[in-house]
Every structure is written in C-alpha cells, then in structure tokens.
Design an enzyme around this catalytic site. Structure first.
Site, PDB file in Angstrom:
ATOM      1  N   TYR A  83     -43.964  64.283 102.154  1.00 47.12           N
ATOM      2  CA  TYR A  83     -44.551  64.256 103.496  1.00 47.12           C
ATOM      3  C   TYR A  83     -45.590  65.356 103.690  1.00 47.12           C
ATOM      4  O   TYR A  83     -46.492  65.222 104.507  1.00 47.12           O
ATOM      5  CB  TYR A  83     -43.456  64.447 104.556  1.00 47.12           C
ATOM      6  CG  TYR A  83     -42.725  63.204 104.940  1.00 47.12           C
ATOM      7  CD1 TYR A  83     -42.005  62.475 104.001  1.00 47.12           C
ATOM      8  CD2 TYR A  83     -42.731  62.754 106.255  1.00 47.12           C
ATOM      9  CE1 TYR A  83     -41.312  61.342 104.366  1.00 47.12           C
ATOM     10  CE2 TYR A  83     -42.036  61.629 106.631  1.00 47.12           C
ATOM     11  CZ  TYR A  83     -41.326  60.922 105.686  1.00 47.12           C
ATOM     12  OH  TYR A  83     -40.633  59.805 106.061  1.00 47.12           O
ATOM     13  N   LYS A 123     -33.272  62.008  92.237  1.00 47.37           N
ATOM     14  CA  LYS A 123     -33.704  61.063  91.197  1.00 47.37           C
ATOM     15  C   LYS A 123     -33.960  61.896  89.943  1.00 47.37           C
ATOM     16  O   LYS A 123     -35.061  61.927  89.393  1.00 47.37           O
ATOM     17  CB  LYS A 123     -34.957  60.307  91.685  1.00 47.37           C
ATOM     18  CG  LYS A 123     -35.390  59.138  90.817  1.00 47.37           C
ATOM     19  CD  LYS A 123     -34.441  57.955  90.874  1.00 47.37           C
ATOM     20  CE  LYS A 123     -34.861  56.894  89.851  1.00 47.37           C
ATOM     21  NZ  LYS A 123     -33.856  55.836  89.688  1.00 47.37           N
ATOM     22  N   ASP A 159     -30.948  55.590  93.973  1.00 45.79           N
ATOM     23  CA  ASP A 159     -30.795  54.125  93.953  1.00 45.79           C
ATOM     24  C   ASP A 159     -29.313  53.754  94.016  1.00 45.79           C
ATOM     25  O   ASP A 159     -28.913  52.817  94.718  1.00 45.79           O
ATOM     26  CB  ASP A 159     -31.496  53.493  92.734  1.00 45.79           C
ATOM     27  CG  ASP A 159     -31.253  54.237  91.432  1.00 45.79           C
ATOM     28  OD1 ASP A 159     -30.626  55.317  91.443  1.00 45.79           O
ATOM     29  OD2 ASP A 159     -31.695  53.735  90.379  1.00 45.79           O
ATOM     30  N   ASP A 190     -35.306  59.930 104.690  1.00 46.97           N
ATOM     31  CA  ASP A 190     -35.889  58.998 105.664  1.00 46.97           C
ATOM     32  C   ASP A 190     -35.327  57.597 105.426  1.00 46.97           C
ATOM     33  O   ASP A 190     -34.864  56.926 106.349  1.00 46.97           O
ATOM     34  CB  ASP A 190     -37.417  59.004 105.509  1.00 46.97           C
ATOM     35  CG  ASP A 190     -38.077  58.038 106.480  1.00 46.97           C
ATOM     36  OD1 ASP A 190     -37.670  58.010 107.649  1.00 46.97           O
ATOM     37  OD2 ASP A 190     -38.989  57.294 106.050  1.00 46.97           O
ATOM     38  N   ASP A 193     -32.038  55.496 107.617  1.00 47.77           N
ATOM     39  CA  ASP A 193     -32.179  54.183 108.270  1.00 47.77           C
ATOM     40  C   ASP A 193     -31.114  53.219 107.755  1.00 47.77           C
ATOM     41  O   ASP A 193     -30.516  52.462 108.517  1.00 47.77           O
ATOM     42  CB  ASP A 193     -33.571  53.573 108.002  1.00 47.77           C
ATOM     43  CG  ASP A 193     -34.542  53.871 109.133  1.00 47.77           C
ATOM     44  OD1 ASP A 193     -34.365  54.911 109.799  1.00 47.77           O
ATOM     45  OD2 ASP A 193     -35.488  53.081 109.354  1.00 47.77           O
TER      46      ASP A 193
END
Ligand code: IPM
Ligand code: MG
Length: 360
Positions: A146, A195, A227, A251, A255
C-alpha cells in the site's frame, strides 16, 4: 470525563450510521456523566465535493488534536461516481490511506465474531458454524504494497506498472508485539500469515515474528501460508484466535473472515498507533446503493465506538454497556435488512439506533 472525538461521517451510508451511533453514545455519556465533544472532519468524497481533495491539511491537523476518531465510511461506486474520474491520489480512498500514515496507525484490529443470534446468516455448513468462532485479525496498516513506491512507465512502447512491497524489521516487530499483547488477553494463540515460500518480505516477517514470540512463552505461535489461511477460514474458522498478517493479506483475509460471519454489518475495527489514539470504523464499506434509504445497519459503527471507549478512553464499563445493548436488541429479534431472518422484526437504521440507545 471529557471525550474529544474527531468525527468523520464520510460518504454513502456513513452519515446515517454515525448519526445512530451518536444517539447511543449520547445515552452512555448521560448515564456516566461524560461530555462528548465532536469535531467534524471531512474526508473522502465529502471532502472532494467541498475542497477538491479527499483530505486537507486542516483535516489532518483536526484529527491530530482529537483523542480518537470515529469514522463512518468513505468512497462511492467507481462505475458511476465522478470521484473516480479523478487521478488515483485524489480519490476518496487516498484520503484514508494518508490519514492512516499521518497518524501512524500501524495496527488494525478487526474482530470477526459469529454472533449466536445470527448463526443462521452464516454461509458455512452448520457442522462448521455450530463450533462458533471469535477471530481477531491484526493487520499491519502502514507498510507493504500500500505504501511502497509505485509507478506506471512505458518500456519499449509497452506500459509497465510497478508496485513495491517493503517491510523493515522494526515495522514487523511492532505489529507482532501488538498481536502477542492482545493474544495474551484472549486464547493465547497467534497464527502469523505470510507467503514465505515465495516472498523475501514474508521470510523476514517469519523470522521477526519468531523472535517476538520468544518473549511470550505462554502464547502459541503458528505460521501459515496465506493461500492456506484463505482455505482454513472457510473450512475450520474455530481453529483461529489471533491472525497476524501484513497489510495486503490482511485486507483480503479480513473481508473473507467478516463474510463467513454472515453479518458484515456487525463487524467493527480499530486502527491504533503506539499511544492511546485510534481511528474506529466499521469493517464494511459505504454501500452507496442503500445510502439515504434508512436501510443500513449501524451496529458495526456502534461496536467500533465501543472499541474506542475501551482502547482510547479506557472506559471498560461503558464499552460493555454498548456491547450488551447490541446483544439485547438482537435477543429481542430486531434486525436490519442485512441480518434479517424469519420470525424477526425488520427495522430501519434510525429505529435500530433508537432501540440500541433505549438499552443503555
Ligand atoms: C479497508 C479498505 C481500504 C483498504 C480501502 C478503502 C483503501 O478496503 O479498510 O479494508 O484497502 O485498506
Ligand atoms: Mg478492505
């Protein structure tokens, strides 16, 4: 006690949910003898309409002198809103990102809780949802993709876009410490999500998190690839207590986690720096399609205000009162449309606010 709150109603349903939250806070203030002092701050589309930019220097200054910020939501529909015809750094979201950075709000706490009264709205199979879950996502908020350098250049007649993912060990350490601190007050388990099979930044994340863990021997630390975490959240959400992760993964996973509760209209969030200051906002967006129709659910904003009372003002009893009011109204089977189910009484945003206020 005087509570100096910077208030950002924002766009879409923001002003409505803030208004209803205000009703409840007023009752809390009356009951406990506090005085609420609001300073309204323009941000997002509301600021673009007045000033042409999503956040002015004056707005930042006003935010900095408040003790906490209560925010509704910002942004509009990118397909139709004129705000999205502006260059990216003048769009509503840029205001929020700038404010996070200016106020050093590096720790984003997003609870994803399955409310027993709303278990029917959970999209997971009953054998999974019946185990219940109470997850706290601790998302790093001022680093990573970001805030890394980004640009679009032309190379050999072709466009090329570049975004940069950077983390320093200090940035990782301070958010990891936050996660372990909150885990100590919960079930004492941290799942650090990265990751590390691909990214250097994730390998550093793992190393630093491991180091921080050695200062919290009571807390169990596990590492999980992002993942796999996305999969585990729908397969067995009850396994999680605190999920610690970087900005972009957080983020996305927050959600997903809120969606599996079946009631995104209920989920709060707090963005904190290393003092008592915080910005409190619902996890959901500005829902422009239902704005102004008295259909929004004010509970996520109200629960964010409860987090504000607890974290920024240290008013535990007041925060618990607000949370109790939410449970009481749900127990009485009042529902806004997003959480409606058979046998319940449908109410609008404003009536929901009044019902909640009456429970204080
Ligand atoms: C969130 C939002 C923001 C983010 C947007 C509005 C920039 O999606 O708070 O999760 O990506 O952080
Ligand atoms: Mg998001």
């Amino acid at each position: 006690m005087k509570l100096r709150i910077g208030c950002i109603p924002g766009d879409g349903i923001g002003p409505e949910i803030i208004r209803e939250t205000g009703k409840v806070l007023e009752r809390v203030a009356d009951k406990y003898g506090h005085k609420l002092e609001y300073t309204e701050i323009l941000m997002g589309g509301a600021s673009i309409d007045v000033h042409g930019v999503p956040l002015t220097e004056e707005a930042i200054a006003a935010a900095k002198v408040s003790e906490a910020i209560l925010m509704g939501s910002i942004g509009g529909d990118p397909a139709t809103s004129p705000w999205y015809r502006l260059e990216p750094k003048r769009r509503p979201e840029a205001g929020l990102l700038r404010l996070r950075k200016e106020l050093n709000l590096f720790a984003n706490l997003r609870p994803a809780v399955l409310y027993p009264q709303l278990a029917g709205a959970c999209p997971l199979k009953e054998e999974i949802s019946s185990r219940g879950f109470d997850i706290l996502i601790v998302r790093e908020l001022t680093g990573g993709l970001y805030f890394g350098e980004r640009k679009t250049i032309e190379e050999n007649g072709r466009l090329k876009a570049i975004d940069t993912l950077t983390y320093t060990e200090d940035e990782i350490r301070r958010i990891a410490v936050k996660a372990f601190e909150v885990a100590m007050k919960r079930k004492k388990k941290v799942t650090s999500v990265d990751k590390a099979n691909v990214l250097d930044s994730s390998r550093l994340w793992r190393k630093v998190t491991q180091e921080v863990a050695s200062s919290y021997p009571e807390v169990e630390l596990e590492h999980m690839l992002v993942d796999n975490c996305a999969m585990q959240l729908v397969k067995d959400p009850a396994q999680f207590d605190v999920i610690l992760t970087e900005n972009m993964f957080g983020d996305i996973l927050s959600d997903e986690a809120s969606m599996v509760t079946g009631s995104i209209g209920m989920l709060a969030s707090a963005s904190l720096n290393d003092s008592r200051f915080g910005l409190y906002e619902p996890s959901h967006g500005s829902a422009p399609d239902i704005a102004g129709k008295d259909m929004a659910n004010p509970i996520a904003t109200l629960l964010s205000a409860a987090m504000m009372l607890r974290y920024s003002f240290d008013l535990k009893q007041e925060a618990e009162d607000v949370e109790r009011a939410v449970h009481a109204v749900l127990d009485k089977k009042y529902r806004t449309v997003d959480i409606m189910s058979e046998g319940c009484t449908p109410v609008g945003c404003s009536e929901m606010g009044s019902l909640l206020a009456a429970e204080i």
